[in-house]
Scaffold this active site. Structure first.
Site, mmCIF file in Angstrom:
data_model
loop_
_atom_site.group_PDB
_atom_site.id
_atom_site.type_symbol
_atom_site.label_atom_id
_atom_site.label_comp_id
_atom_site.label_asym_id
_atom_site.label_seq_id
_atom_site.Cartn_x
_atom_site.Cartn_y
_atom_site.Cartn_z
ATOM 1 N N LYS A 198 2.601 12.256 4.511
ATOM 2 C CA LYS A 198 3.505 11.182 4.113
ATOM 3 C C LYS A 198 4.771 11.722 3.849
ATOM 4 C CE LYS A 198 0.506 8.134 4.702
ATOM 5 N NZ LYS A 198 -0.671 7.635 3.821
HETATM 6 C C1 LIG Z 1 -1.947 6.834 3.650
HETATM 7 C C2 LIG Z 1 -2.120 5.387 3.502
HETATM 8 C C3 LIG Z 1 -2.937 4.879 2.248
HETATM 9 C C4 LIG Z 1 -3.839 5.938 1.375
HETATM 10 O O1 LIG Z 1 -3.039 6.883 0.850
HETATM 11 P P1 LIG Z 1 -3.878 8.194 -0.084
HETATM 12 O O2 LIG Z 1 -2.757 8.496 -0.912
HETATM 13 O O3 LIG Z 1 -4.315 8.854 0.957
HETATM 14 O O4 LIG Z 1 -4.750 7.282 -0.901
HETATM 15 C C5 LIG Z 1 -2.887 3.623 2.197
HETATM 16 N N1 LIG Z 1 -2.349 2.768 2.736
HETATM 17 C C6 LIG Z 1 -1.593 3.036 3.921
HETATM 18 C C7 LIG Z 1 -0.953 2.291 4.588
HETATM 19 C C8 LIG Z 1 -1.532 4.576 4.309
HETATM 20 O O5 LIG Z 1 -0.866 4.773 5.317
#
Ligand SMILES: *Cc1c(COP(=O)(O)O)cnc(C)c1O
Length: 392
Positions: A191
């Site tokens: 991210k």
């Molecule tokens: C990455 C992601 C999540 C989950 O994030 P985590 O921190 O891994 O729980 C939720 N929604 C979307 C759209 C994502 O891309």
């Protein structure tokens, strides 16, 4: 052609993060403590949130938010089919039922007008859970209006939306006085800001306090406050919560990442602009368009292939990129097509016509701050070469 493989989304961490992490390791405080507290306040300030809660994932944030909003068994929550499974899992985890709303074909976000139509047939609706797909903010004004009208909670999945702005409002600052609302960010390794694993939930102070208790096994005071010298050992268990807190090790990385975030974003904007200029004229490609008056976080740069112009499909396009040493990916296979949800709710693929028609065309190409100009040009060259060879 590139001689070295270009990974799709490697983390961008440097000596600053390493230094802060070592400092934490040497401090004798590893779990949630002073660094988590500092990260919560710095992040809250960055997105102009009234309150912030650091967690071990965005998924934990979505789950805690729905629980704190009072969503539970027998309720339904409206959300989008074009997301990662954890968005829907959070709804299942509180015992509620997800109801899908098809996409706005221009932004690929949940369509507010279709949400309004769906609500007319969904008396048990308790909340809307939009996703800012790829980092393009949803039009929040119409969603806020809809939630106020129908007395619904609004929980944003902002896993992609850092830093993003809808009008002049940062995503993460949502705190309408008459609305139960939360925003959940992800700091997963791929991210825009990473702590390895992690997340941040923002919202009203009152809602964040409820989520904080839930995310600490329902304990009335968290461990680090009890153990911090002056505190008492005593606590009360007030509900059956979960173990969702962030650690100081993660927060140490996050503090340094947050300082770099504006620079990271500038570079993402540059790369997106370069891609769009290069691909604008290609009739086999549809480029992503930034909504005017908003700020795209450019977590993903998602091309849509015009398959009529090509002799190969999307998966073959991905393989051709890989053969040219370029990593790429697909976001996402619509959730209603996955066996668990398809079988549980008997959802037909055709029930979400926009999501169904767009999904075989989606292709995410690399976009991250430490890509060099040569990396960016090599992606453009590879895409153009594939078009030249496989155009119909
Ligand atoms: C990455 C992601 C999540 C989950 O994030 P985590 O921190 O891994 O729980 C939720 N929604 C979307 C759209 C994502 O891309």
């Amino acid at each position: 052609m590139r001689s070295r493989f270009l990974p799709f989304a490697p983390p961008c961490v440097g000596p600053e993060e390493a230094e802060e992490l070592l400092d934490t390791l040497r401090s004798n405080w590893l779990t949630a403590g002073p660094k988590v507290k500092a990260f919560e306040s710095a992040f809250g300030e960055f997105v102009s949130a009234p309150a912030a809660l650091a967690l071990n994932s965005c998924s934990a944030g979505l789950h805690s938010a729905l629980h704190a909003a009072g969503v539970g068994a027998g309720d339904t929550v409206l959300t989008t089919p074009l997301t990662f499974a954890s968005t829907l899992h959070a709804i299942e985890h509180v015992g509620a039922r997800p109801v899908l709303v098809d996409l706005d074909p221009s932004t690929l976000n949940l369509d507010a007008d279709k949400a309004r139509q769906t609500l007319a047939q969904t008396p048990a609706a308790k909340a809307i859970l939009p996703v800012h797909y790829a980092g393009q903010p949803c039009q929040m004004e119409s969603l806020v209006e809809l939630c106020l009208e129908r007395n619904l909670a609004l929980v944003e999945d902002a896993a992609h939306a850092l830093p993003a702005r809808d009008g002049d409002r940062m995503i993460g600052s949502l705190a309408h006085p008459d609305l139960v609302c939360f925003t959940s960010f992800s700091f997963y390794a791929t991210k825009n800001l990473t702590t390895g694993e992690g997340g941040m939930l923002t919202g009203h102070a009152e809602g964040i306090a409820k989520a904080r208790t839930f995310a600490q096994h329902g304990l009335s005071t968290p461990g680090w406050q009890r153990d911090a010298g002056a505190g008492s050992w005593d606590y009360e268990v007030t509900e059956c919560g979960f173990k969702y807190n962030m650690s100081d090790l993660q927060a140490a990385i996050g503090l340094r990442q947050l300082e770099k975030l504006p620079g990271f974003h500038d570079r993402r904007v540059q790369i997106a602009a370069r891609y769009s200029a290069a691909f604008e004229a290609a009739d086999a490609l549809e480029i992503p368009r930034e909504r005017t008056g908003s700020q795209h976080a450019w977590h993903l740069y998602v091309l849509r292939l015009n398959l009529d112009c090509l002799r190969i499909d999307r998966n073959q396009f991905l393989a051709e990129l890989r053969a040219r040493n370029i990593g790429a990916s697909v976001h996402f296979k619509p959730v209603h097509m996955h066996p668990y949800y398809r079988d549980r709710y008997h959802w037909e693929a055709q029930s979400m016509p926009t999501a169904l028609s767009v999904w075989p065309r989606l292709l995410s190409i690399p976009i991250y701050p430490h890509m060099t100009d040569a990396d960016v040009e090599s992606v453009i060259e590879a895409v153009q070469d594939i078009l030249a060879v496989h155009r119909r």
